[in-house]
Design an enzyme around this catalytic site. Structure first.
Site, PDB file in Angstrom:
ATOM      1  N   HIS A 113     -68.403   2.799 -61.360  1.00 42.26           N
ATOM      2  CA  HIS A 113     -68.169   3.204 -62.735  1.00 42.26           C
ATOM      3  C   HIS A 113     -68.662   4.278 -63.551  1.00 42.26           C
ATOM      4  O   HIS A 113     -67.826   4.854 -64.310  1.00 42.26           O
ATOM      5  CB  HIS A 113     -69.088   1.774 -62.677  1.00 42.26           C
ATOM      6  CG  HIS A 113     -67.913   0.465 -62.097  1.00 42.26           C
ATOM      7  ND1 HIS A 113     -67.736  -0.703 -62.983  1.00 42.26           N
ATOM      8  CD2 HIS A 113     -67.635   0.838 -61.147  1.00 42.26           C
ATOM      9  CE1 HIS A 113     -67.083  -1.440 -62.795  1.00 42.26           C
ATOM     10  NE2 HIS A 113     -66.712  -0.556 -61.327  1.00 42.26           N
ATOM     11  N   ASP A 161     -69.184  -0.210 -70.520  1.00 39.27           N
ATOM     12  CA  ASP A 161     -68.085  -0.467 -69.066  1.00 39.27           C
ATOM     13  C   ASP A 161     -68.107  -2.313 -68.741  1.00 39.27           C
ATOM     14  O   ASP A 161     -68.602  -2.781 -69.850  1.00 39.27           O
ATOM     15  CB  ASP A 161     -69.139  -0.392 -68.042  1.00 39.27           C
ATOM     16  CG  ASP A 161     -68.112  -0.615 -66.398  1.00 39.27           C
ATOM     17  OD1 ASP A 161     -67.802   0.793 -65.915  1.00 39.27           O
ATOM     18  OD2 ASP A 161     -67.667  -1.913 -66.496  1.00 39.27           O
TER      19      ASP A 161
END
Length: 476
Positions: free
Chosen positions: A15, A118
């Site tokens: 990520h 995110d």
């Protein structure tokens, strides 16, 4: 700096890395009024080293890119079971970082005018709204995967006939077996506080000001348009594929991942000795670790196939996890039997340079989105073996919609026998495969998108919209 953007990745390499690639793209827009701060935990600070070292050579660059280092949550006294681990991690991050982030905002002389975070960090939507700044979702998954995610969490879907889940409102009306739905959703229980936190985060994503995808228009146009319809606005930008600096032609290589048993130079030297399109690259990403049964069939299939190959092996103690709780090891005599045509990498592989090497023709992948984009941009035929998360959605995209892939396995449910796998591996290296033609077409589309095409335009439009929002707030 006028346009100050705070980026907050979920703290795992899969990520963090694409969000850093986005930061790199932003900083190379050459706007003197743009600054980027990346929130990172101490154990992941090394991933920022290339940015920090390049910034240190220029005072103006150092002002444009800054880290914000916040502590990692303490490990729980009692480890959480796998089905609850993500929810527990998200809660721990929120509880620890929320007050620290609030104080940083309040004390900063020029606080961010936008927060890009995110999609696992949906709680930041409320945080940003309370401070009057737009929150932009960063999706490290594609638009197809996020469309499924939105439909699941918003509507709380459950299996219909024959344990299948249908998505009638999505383009192409896809259907998936219940077992192919992401585990974090299948484990959802109404009233469970930690599971409810995940749903609140998903709703926060839907309600956020904008969404940035690591994707491109020529890859997922129908799903990008669907997302715009679902969220009710056009602040949806596809800026991918986000590739490391050494792969997109920019100066300054970007370090990725962690330690490896083989250096990048050794890998590329080995590939240099192989004929064009003769190598199968096998990697299951930064998290998935095949079970012993999966590994045994994979190793036997590679040996029986006779093909040249690179096999990247993750190790359980590096944070990977096997679907059934047992960790597959390469057979003891495997490397000896494969000598001369097989290379085993333990740890991290230099995946992008491998995939872009002329000798690599096929990629056996778990279909994580980073790997999917890296394989597509390199023009390789994709052999799909999804393991979890949204990987079954990505496999469907590759095989059924794009025509660039062939199915090999499906988690622990469908493990190919060695003989069948050997046949597919050999066939996938053929130069006349229709999938190879489509793969080359998708590679061209990907590069066209980031070299003056739709993705470059979306990136500039994203900054323009953030700047307009900032100016509107100033003059309100």
């Amino acid at each position: 700096m006028s346009v100050h953007i705070l980026m907050y990745p979920y703290p795992t390499p899969g990520h963090i890395i694409p969000l850093l690639d986005l930061a790199h793209k932003l900083l190379h827009l050459r706007r003197s009024d743009l600054a980027v701060t990346v929130l990172v935990t101490p154990d992941n600070l090394h991933l920022l080293d290339p940015f920090l070292s390049s910034s240190s050579s220029s005072s103006s660059s150092s002002l444009q890119f800054q880290p914000l280092v916040l502590p990692s949550p303490e490990p729980p006294a009692t480890p959480h079971p796998p089905r609850r681990r993500l929810a527990a991690n998200v809660r721990a991050l929120r509880d620890l970082h929320l007050p620290l982030l609030s104080r940083w905002f309040e004390s900063h002389p020029s606080p961010p005018c936008a927060l890009v975070s995110d999609f696992f960090l949906g709680w930041t939507h409320r945080f940003a709204r309370e401070r009057g700044v737009p929150r932009v979702v960063f999706s490290p998954s594609g638009a197809f995967g996020l469309s499924v995610n939105f439909a699941l969490w918003r509507d709380l879907r459950r299996p219909d006939e024959e344990s299948m889940v249908s998505f009638e409102k999505l383009p192409n009306r896809p259907r998936f077996p219940w077992s192919h739905i992401p585990l974090i959703y299948r484990n959802y229980e109404v009233g469970d506080p930690e599971m409810e936190l995940l749903r609140e985060g998903a709703i926060g994503n839907i309600e956020s000001w904008g969404i940035v995808f690591n994707s491109f228009d020529g890859l997922e146009r129908a799903y990008l348009d669907h997302i715009r319809k679902e969220v009710g606005h056009n602040r949806v930008w596809a800026v991918g594929p986000l590739l490391p600096a050494e792969a997109d032609g920019s100066a300054g290589p970007v370090s990725r991942g962690g330690p490896s048993s083989v250096s990048a130079g050794q890998v590329l030297t080995w590939l240099d000795a192989c004929p064009d399109g003769s190598v199968v690259y096998v990697c299951f990403g930064s998290r998935a670790v095949p079970t012993q049964r999966q590994m045994d069939e994979l190793a036997a299939g590679l040996l029986e196939s006779g093909v040249r190959f690179i096999l990247c092996v993750r190790e359980a103690n590096r944070g990977g996890h096997a679907a059934e709780g047992n960790y597959g090891a390469v057979p003891e005599d495997f490397e000896e039997r494969a000598a001369g045509r097989g290379l085993v990498i333990r740890g991290w592989a230099p995946q992008v340079p491998i995939l872009r090497h002329r000798a690599v023709g096929t990629f056996l992948t778990h279909c994580g989105w980073n790997s999917t984009l890296e394989g597509l941009s390199a023009g390789t035929v994709m052999l799909t073996w999804p393991m979890g998360a949204e990987q079954f959605v990505n496999a469907k995209l590759l095989v059924d919609e794009l025509g660039v892939g062939m199915r090999v396995g499906e988690g622990s449910e469908k493990i190919p026998e060695a003989a069948e796998l050997a046949r597919v591996l050999a066939e996938a290296l053929r130069g006349d495969l229709p999938q190879r033609v489509r793969a080359k077409e998708m590679s061209s589309a990907a590069w066209n998108a980031i070299e003056g095409g739709s993705s470059e335009k979306d990136l500039s439009d994203f900054v323009r919209c953030v700047d307009e929002q900032r100016r509107t707030k100033i003059h309100a």
